[in-house]
Design an enzyme around this catalytic site. Structure first.
Site, PDB file in Angstrom:
ATOM      1  N   LYS A 166       0.834  -1.211   0.000  1.00 17.89           N
ATOM      2  CA  LYS A 166       0.000   0.000   0.000  1.00 17.89           C
ATOM      3  C   LYS A 166       0.868   1.260   0.000  1.00 17.89           C
ATOM      4  O   LYS A 166       0.531   2.267  -0.637  1.00 17.89           O
ATOM      5  CB  LYS A 166      -0.926  -0.009   1.220  1.00 17.89           C
ATOM      6  CG  LYS A 166      -1.842   1.225   1.342  1.00 17.89           C
ATOM      7  CD  LYS A 166      -2.728   1.407   0.134  1.00 17.89           C
ATOM      8  CE  LYS A 166      -3.850   2.394   0.305  1.00 17.89           C
ATOM      9  NZ  LYS A 166      -3.673   3.569   1.130  1.00 17.89           N
ATOM     10  N   GLU A 173       0.833   6.853  -6.640  1.00 22.52           N
ATOM     11  CA  GLU A 173      -0.268   7.826  -6.693  1.00 22.52           C
ATOM     12  C   GLU A 173       0.260   9.260  -6.646  1.00 22.52           C
ATOM     13  O   GLU A 173      -0.227  10.139  -7.360  1.00 22.52           O
ATOM     14  CB  GLU A 173      -1.185   7.547  -5.506  1.00 22.52           C
ATOM     15  CG  GLU A 173      -2.405   8.405  -5.369  1.00 22.52           C
ATOM     16  CD  GLU A 173      -3.128   8.024  -4.088  1.00 22.52           C
ATOM     17  OE1 GLU A 173      -2.988   8.774  -3.092  1.00 22.52           O
ATOM     18  OE2 GLU A 173      -3.804   6.974  -4.055  1.00 22.52           O
TER      19      GLU A 173
END
Length: 297
Positions: A166, A173
């Protein structure tokens, strides 16, 4: 299946609703009594069948550590704790060891989907033992989007692997948002471009840069064409920094992610249009608060 969920903020609240809509019984606890199902943590644990499963969805760091310690003092052998927040992967081993001393299981789960997860489902990245993952697979299947499990769920590896994956996801991102935002500023700066919003909209179908982030960029411009309500101040919640730290430790060149992180730092001194767009995008997908412009027109 019946689980406990601690933390009913932007993510946790919607996760509870999605789980319930898909047949998983959830008892939620939050310090805000307006959203909590029970008054205390002890009430939550008393409501769960044994062996108990408790999903922790609170801010990473000291708050998560405190909640896990409170659970360690109250849970019993055979119970299972899942940390679904954005904890640093290196803390997962500490939590796992502490819980294991009492025979309590532990999984770390990176969760992506933001405020849209209730409707679309969540991408899930899990670390921990195989038997614990299989035990709560009905929960993961309820949270993830419909379709092929492998497209939205992965058992990444051992303890810490879920949050590590993550972390890298969020580092990527950072870079993606920064690229879109710089393109936005370039289009805004050129006088021959008469329709910036329409340009991005035309990229949504058929182009190589189409993505959900692009869709959210178009939505942000539809709601506020000049980004007049958005200040160019961008928080960073830790994952970008940790990704860069790991790039250095593992001697992996990560110039895009590193530059995107540094751009967030620079946002705290200037009011660049590209940084306003990054702030707007974070608000679109994650509900992250935006600051008003420093010098509103």
């Amino acid at each position: 299946m019946h689980i406990g969920l601690i933390g009913l903020g932007k993510m946790g609240y919607n996760m509870r609703e999605r789980l319930r809509s898909r047949g998983v019984e959830v008892t939620g606890f939050d310090r805000n009594p307006d959203v909590s199902d029970v008054a205390t943590l002890d009430d939550l644990l008393a409501a769960l069948p044994t062996p108990r499963v408790v999903w922790v969805m609170v801010p990473a760091g000291p708050i998560t550590a405190q909640v896990i310690e409170e659970l360690r003092a109250r849970l019993s052998e055979g119970d299972l704790v899942i940390d679904g927040g954005n904890s640093k992967f290196s803390t997962d081993q500490e939590h796992s060891r502490a819980l294991a001393e009492k025979g309590i299981g532990f999984l770390d789960c990176g969760v992506s989907g933001g405020v849209w997860g209730l409707q679309n489902g969540y991408g899930l990245m899990v670390g921990g033992p195989d038997d614990a993952v299989e035990r709560v697979m009905p929960v993961f299947d309820a949270l993830r989007p419909d379709g092929d499990r492998s497209e939205s769920f992965v058992h990444v590896g051992e303890t810490g692997a879920g949050h590590y994956a993550k972390m890298v996801h969020n580092g990527i991102e950072y870079g993606l948002m920064q690229a879109y935002a710089e393109g936005y500023e370039l289009l805004e700066a050129k006088d021959i471009i008469k329709d910036v919003h329409g340009t991005f909209k035309a990229w949504q179908k058929g182009t190589v840069v189409r993505s959900w982030l692009l869709d959210l960029l178009v939505k942000a411009l539809e709601e506020d064409p000049e980004l007049s309500k958005v200040g160019a101040y961008i928080e960073d919640s830790g994952e970008g920094r940790w990704t860069v730290e790991q790039a250095i430790e593992n001697e992996v060149a990560a110039p895009v992610i590193t530059a995107a992180l540094f751009a967030r730092f620079s946002s705290r001194q200037e009011e660049a249009p590209s940084l306003k767009m990054v702030a707007a995008l974070r608000n679109q997908f994650g509900g992250h608060a935006v600051r008003p412009p420093r010098n509103p027109a």
